[in-house]
Design an enzyme around this catalytic site. Sequence first.
Site, PDB file in Angstrom:
ATOM      1  N   SER A   1      -3.237  -7.478   3.217  1.00 40.58           N
ATOM      2  CA  SER A   1      -3.485  -7.312   4.652  1.00 40.58           C
ATOM      3  C   SER A   1      -3.903  -8.634   5.278  1.00 40.58           C
ATOM      4  CB  SER A   1      -4.563  -6.257   4.888  1.00 40.58           C
ATOM      5  OG  SER A   1      -4.123  -4.993   4.454  1.00 40.58           O
TER       6      SER A   1
ATOM      7  N   LYS B   1     -15.563  -7.519   4.907  1.00 42.53           N
ATOM      8  CA  LYS B   1     -14.379  -7.764   5.720  1.00 42.53           C
ATOM      9  C   LYS B   1     -14.627  -7.372   7.170  1.00 42.53           C
ATOM     10  CE  LYS B   1     -10.995  -7.007   2.032  1.00 42.53           C
ATOM     11  NZ  LYS B   1      -9.824  -6.221   1.618  1.00 42.53           N
TER      12      LYS B   1
ATOM     13  N   HIS C   1       0.843  -1.205   0.000  1.00 41.23           N
ATOM     14  CA  HIS C   1       0.000   0.000   0.000  1.00 41.23           C
ATOM     15  C   HIS C   1       0.874   1.249   0.000  1.00 41.23           C
ATOM     16  CE1 HIS C   1      -3.117  -2.577   2.309  1.00 41.23           C
ATOM     17  NE2 HIS C   1      -3.567  -2.431   1.065  1.00 41.23           N
TER      18      HIS C   1
ATOM     19  N   ARG D   1      -2.333  -6.236  -8.026  1.00 41.44           N
ATOM     20  CA  ARG D   1      -1.311  -7.249  -7.763  1.00 41.44           C
ATOM     21  C   ARG D   1      -1.291  -8.310  -8.856  1.00 41.44           C
ATOM     22  NH1 ARG D   1      -3.504  -8.233  -1.859  1.00 41.44           N
ATOM     23  NH2 ARG D   1      -5.302  -8.267  -3.207  1.00 41.44           N
TER      24      ARG D   1
END
Length: 165
Positions: free
Chosen positions: A128, A41, A17, A90
Site C-alpha cells: 500500500s 501508520k 491483498h 511477500r
Amino acid sequence: MKTAIYPGSFDPLTLGHLNIIKRASMCFDKLIVCVMVNSKKTGLFAPEERVELIRRVVSNLPNIEVDASTCLLADYARKRRARVIVKGLRAMSDFEMEVQMAVVNRKLNPNVDTMFLPANEKYTYLSSTVVKEMVRYGADLSDFLPREIIQDVKDKMQELVRRGG
C-alpha cells in the site's frame, strides 16, 4: 463453520491483498477481512472508508465479511470465534515479523493459529505504501489496485495534496 480472519491496514487494498483474499476464501467457510488500526501508520483513508472500499471490491465473493477493529487481533479472533489468522508473505523479512506476531497471538489466544500464504510472484513487490507513492506521481494504477477503487484512491490523494499533505 470454519472461520478465518485476514487482518491488515488495507490502506488502500491492493491486487496483492485481493489475491490473498480470493485464495484464503477457498480454504474457509467464512473469511473476515478485518481493517485493523496500526498505530505506526498514518492512514490515507479512515477505517470506515477502507471497509466500504473493500466491500465494493469483494461484493461478488459470497463467503467474505468485511469489518474493522481497534482491539488486539487475538481478542478479535476470540470474539468472532475464528480459529485461524491468515497472513500474506511477500519476502523473508515479512516472515520474521509475522512469525513473532503469530507467537504473540497464540500466547494471547491459545485457540488461534496463523496460516501463511506466500504472495503470488506478480505481487511480491507490491505494498500500500508503494501504491500511495505512485498515486502522488500520477502513475497508471491498473496493475496495482482493483479497478473498482482506482478513482477513489486518486481522488483521496488529490484531496490530501490540496490540504497540504
